[in-house]
Design a protein around this motif. Structure first.
Motif, PDB file in Angstrom:
ATOM      1  N   LEU A 316      46.998  34.926  34.609  1.00 18.29           N
ATOM      2  CA  LEU A 316      46.466  33.593  34.881  1.00 18.29           C
ATOM      3  C   LEU A 316      45.323  33.652  35.899  1.00 18.29           C
ATOM      4  CD1 LEU A 316      48.776  30.529  35.561  1.00 18.29           C
ATOM      5  CD2 LEU A 316      46.356  30.588  36.039  1.00 18.29           C
ATOM      6  N   SER A 317      45.534  34.414  36.959  1.00 15.16           N
ATOM      7  CA  SER A 317      44.521  34.405  38.013  1.00 15.16           C
ATOM      8  C   SER A 317      43.250  35.125  37.557  1.00 15.16           C
ATOM      9  CB  SER A 317      45.066  35.023  39.287  1.00 15.16           C
ATOM     10  OG  SER A 317      45.546  36.299  39.020  1.00 15.16           O
ATOM     11  N   GLN A 318      43.399  36.108  36.680  1.00  8.47           N
ATOM     12  CA  GLN A 318      42.210  36.797  36.178  1.00  8.47           C
ATOM     13  C   GLN A 318      41.331  35.847  35.358  1.00  8.47           C
ATOM     14  OE1 GLN A 318      41.266  39.917  36.958  1.00  8.47           O
ATOM     15  NE2 GLN A 318      39.375  39.440  35.861  1.00  8.47           N
ATOM     16  N   VAL A 319      41.986  35.074  34.485  1.00  3.89           N
ATOM     17  CA  VAL A 319      41.229  34.105  33.685  1.00  3.89           C
ATOM     18  C   VAL A 319      40.604  33.047  34.604  1.00  3.89           C
ATOM     19  CG1 VAL A 319      41.376  32.408  31.844  1.00  3.89           C
ATOM     20  CG2 VAL A 319      42.713  34.501  31.698  1.00  3.89           C
ATOM     21  N   ALA A 320      41.388  32.597  35.574  1.00  3.41           N
ATOM     22  CA  ALA A 320      40.877  31.588  36.501  1.00  3.41           C
ATOM     23  C   ALA A 320      39.695  32.145  37.297  1.00  3.41           C
ATOM     24  CB  ALA A 320      41.985  31.136  37.449  1.00  3.41           C
ATOM     25  N   LEU A 321      39.789  33.413  37.681  1.00  2.00           N
ATOM     26  CA  LEU A 321      38.699  34.033  38.440  1.00  2.00           C
ATOM     27  C   LEU A 321      37.411  34.031  37.612  1.00  2.00           C
ATOM     28  CD1 LEU A 321      38.083  35.817  41.052  1.00  2.00           C
ATOM     29  CD2 LEU A 321      38.260  37.740  39.499  1.00  2.00           C
ATOM     30  N   PHE A 322      37.546  34.358  36.329  1.00  2.00           N
ATOM     31  CA  PHE A 322      36.383  34.412  35.446  1.00  2.00           C
ATOM     32  C   PHE A 322      35.706  33.037  35.372  1.00  2.00           C
ATOM     33  CE2 PHE A 322      34.874  33.695  31.060  1.00  2.00           C
ATOM     34  CZ  PHE A 322      33.804  34.569  31.064  1.00  2.00           C
TER      35      PHE A 322
END
Lengths: 505, 221
Positions: A316-322
């Motif tokens: 989740l946080s990786q997608v949010a970071l992007f």
């Protein structure tokens, strides 16, 4: 480059560069590929039957904001500000005393540990110990904020090493600290502490969602009852409090505010601690089988719910970071003098301030109501909130860039001139938010997304304090690991950005 | 009696960056020494070298630097008080930071009066003019009550009358002084000994009664 902004102080030309250098573009490629992979894993389904209708009702509410319940909310407004004010004041004082010892390893470890546990987790934990006593909310903000402030104060002070006083003997470190280092760094410290107070207002609001008597309590009730006019009313009030802070938060008034806060925050009596609370924090296996049982139990937990939670949190946080990065890159021209005129920048600044003033937890809850439970609400909320912050930082940084060539058309200017120049710095800002995004991702589990927070919340609801505590510690360990990776990556990017921005003379 | 003795010392930041070569000189207790020479000629390097001379530990010494070393965010009182920061106990330093003690104020006020900045006692240093800031650092040196003074151009930014007064005050307040100066006449008038630097060497080291202004002006050619 200006040193007025709190974040700039962290990102000056690098002191400790290693032999490797990733380079900002290769790093970006890695982030994009990782994010695409995570996007495949992420559950992005819309589960509500008619999300558009709900969205319409929500937007309609925005045009008729209502403060009909303001009379009952006065107390909540007072408490929201009081929690934030007292917590930041106490944190600041403790941090002043701890900062000179930040070069000791145990102080650094302690600070990393306490700030890697989100204030909501602290609150959930403290609720078990103190109940609804004011100490719960106060400590929930004070503890993690002390970890943050001590680190930042120490960094600011380290960069403000002024001249010596003239004697051959060094004064005692305390005299040195209070007479020389602290006064020299004072302006930057005050600036940063103000910013943290703004964050604390959000934190204190959000504590209302888990039952504390702050604005968040009314926000949640109104949201769940679908009274969107009230939601917008309360939200505008919160944004108003934050945006007007520069006028009402005065040095001379601060002592009166603090005294007022002590009385508004609630009833300090009725202080009861459950006798079993501390034995409940350890699992039965500890009581039966000792340390070996404890290790076995913990590894079982870490490999089952812990692992699922960690994977979901990371995805989740990786997608949010992007999306944070993408939105921030698109958004920074809103406040950049190379793209927008004076009035445009004023509107842009207001827009970004309002966006970041809405607590991400609340944003996520709103999106949850519209789109139903999946990772989508969390991603939208995290990306919007953090993009507003990164865009603000990047835009301010871009305003300090001196352009050597004549003015290009806007699109060429954006792609060929400004963005390449600030890209390294932008990545550093983004990675600085990465730690924060992961901390928040874990929290959003409370909204039913299967991140670590979900399992922690379930454990609390089952009154399994041992399990909750173990999972919180696991979350903290994850954050500490991310913290380490992030500062390593930042040091790589910073080196490159420093090279890029200061041509060799 | 000598307090510092240099024998063929190389003075500079490192062995590759030497400001002065083969320096041999002696600083005597009770003597007033001026250091003259062109800008960039190693005067500050020599002064710092003397200040950090190992055997100086028995003597108490104060170093007045060119960029003052004032803490702009603190008041004049506190900046002057800092002259004795390492001599006084820590708890007392902290107490004075928040509540200036009468005893200390009584010690500092007369110094400020002599320098004509008494009314600025509670003013933040940032708000003072350059000349006033210069006098604050002089006050700090006087308050330090050390035996030896090392000062790097302590009268920059002061007018002629003030320069004269401040220099007299400084020289009368310290048992031994080593001062970097620009003004040849002031050096001849106030100092016992003059050390002249030229071309990376000690060009002259002589009692000032044996020197003329013309000889000193040669240092600047």
């Amino acid at each position: 480059m200006s040193h007025n902004h709190p974040i700039f102080t962290k990102l000056d030309p690098d002191k400790n560069t290693g032999p490797y250098n990733i380079g900002p573009y290769k790093l970006s490629l890695i982030i994009v590929l990782l994010s695409l992979f995570c996007l495949l894993l992420a559950d992005l389904s819309v589960t509500t039957i008619n999300p558009l209708a709900e969205l319409k009702r929500l937007i309609a509410g925005a045009f008729s904001p209502s403060l009909s319940a303001i009379d009952v909310m006065f107390d909540a407004i007072g408490k929201t500000i009081s929690y934030a004010l007292l917590a930041v004041s106490i944190s600041a004082i403790i941090s002043f005393l701890l900062a000179p010892y930040f070069n000791y390893k145990w102080v650094r470890i302690l600070c990393t540990l306490i700030r890697s546990i989100h204030e909501i987790f602290w609150a959930l934990l403290l609720l078990q110990i103190f109940g609804l006593h004011p100490l719960t909310g106060l400590l929930a903000i004070t503890i993690p904020y002390t970890g943050v402030l001590t680190k930042i104060y120490a960094e600011i002070i380290e960069e403000n090493q002024p001249a010596l006083v003239g004697s051959r003997q060094q004064p005692h470190r305390f005299s040195n600290y209070f007479y020389i280092q602290l006064p020299s760094a004072w302006a930057t410290i005050v600036h940063y502490t103000r910013y943290r107070f703004e964050c604390a207002l959000r934190s204190s609001t959000v504590l209302g969602f888990i039952g504390l008597p702050t604005l968040g309590y009314y926000l949640e009730v109104s949201l769940l009852e679908g009274q969107y006019s009230n939601v917008w009313g309360i939200l505008s009030l919160l944004v108003f409090i934050i945006v007007t802070m520069r006028w009402w938060m005065r040095k001379t008034l601060l002592p009166f505010y603090i005294i007022g806060a002590i009385f508004t925050i609630g009833d300090w009596h009725n202080f009861v601690i459950s006798r079993y609370i501390f034995s409940d924090m350890l699992p039965n296996t500890w009581h039966d089988q000792g340390l070996q049982g404890l290790i076995h139990w913990f590894s079982q937990l870490a490999l089952s719910e812990g692992l699922t939670g960690i994977i979901n949190t990371l995805v989740l946080s990786q997608v949010a970071l992007f999306f944070t990065g993408l939105l921030a890159l698109l958004g920074y021209p809103l406040i950049c003098r190379h793209f927008t005129n004076y009035h445009g920048r004023a509107i842009g600044t207001l827009l970004l301030t309002i966006t970041r003033s809405v607590p991400e937890y609340l944003l996520a809850l709103i999106c949850l109501i519209i789109f139903g439970p999946s990772m989508l609400p969390a991603i939208i909320a995290l990306a919007l909130h953090n993009a507003a912050i990164v865009a603000q930082l990047t835009g301010v940084y871009a305003n300090h860039l001196q352009l050597n060539t004549r003015q290009l058309p806007a699109v060429e200017n954006y792609f060929y001139q400004i963005t390449p120049q600030l890209y390294g710095q932008f990545l550093a800002f983004l990675f600085y938010r990465w730690e924060v995004i992961i901390r928040e991702t874990a929290i959003l589990g409370l909204l039913g997304i299967y991140t670590l927070g979900f399992y922690i919340d379930s454990a609390f609801q089952d009154i399994r304090l041992d399990k909750a505590l173990a999972l919180i510690i696991l979350t903290a360990l994850l954050n500490i690991a991310i913290d380490g990776i992030s500062s390593w990556v930042r040091s790589k990017v910073r080196r490159d950005s420093a090279d890029r921005l200061t041509p060799i003379m | 009696m000598s307090i510092i003795e240099l024998n063929n010392s190389q003075i500079g930041h490192s062995q590759y960056n030497v400001a002065l070569r083969d320096v041999s000189l002696t600083i005597y207790r009770g003597e007033k020494t001026a250091i003259l020479g062109q800008s960039g000629g190693g005067k500050t390097a020599l002064l710092q070298h003397l200040f950090h001379f190992p055997n100086l530990d028995q003597e108490s010494a104060f170093y007045m630097q060119q960029d003052l070393g004032l803490i702009e965010q603190l008041t004049v009182f506190h900046n002057v008080y800092m002259g004795r920061l390492s001599q006084l106990p820590t708890w007392y330093n902290l107490l004075n930071l928040f509540i200036p003690q009468t005893k200390m104020r009584h010690a500092i006020l007369p110094i400020l009066q002599k320098l004509g900045i008494a009314e600025k006692e509670n003013t933040v240093v940032k708000q003072l003019s350059g000349g006033q800031q210069q006098r604050v650092i002089v006050a700090r040196a006087l308050f330090s009550r050390t035996a030896t003074l090392f000062a790097d151009e302590p009268i920059t930014g002061l007018d002629q009358k003030q320069s004269n007064d401040v220099l007299t005050l400084l020289l009368n307040s310290f048992q031994t002084s080593v001062i970097v100066l620009h003004d040849v006449e002031l050096a001849l008038q106030h100092f016992d000994r003059i050390i002249g630097l030229k071309n990376g060497k000690v060009y002259l080291n002589e009692l000032s009664q044996n020197l003329t202004a013309a000889q000193l002006h040669y240092l600047y050619q």
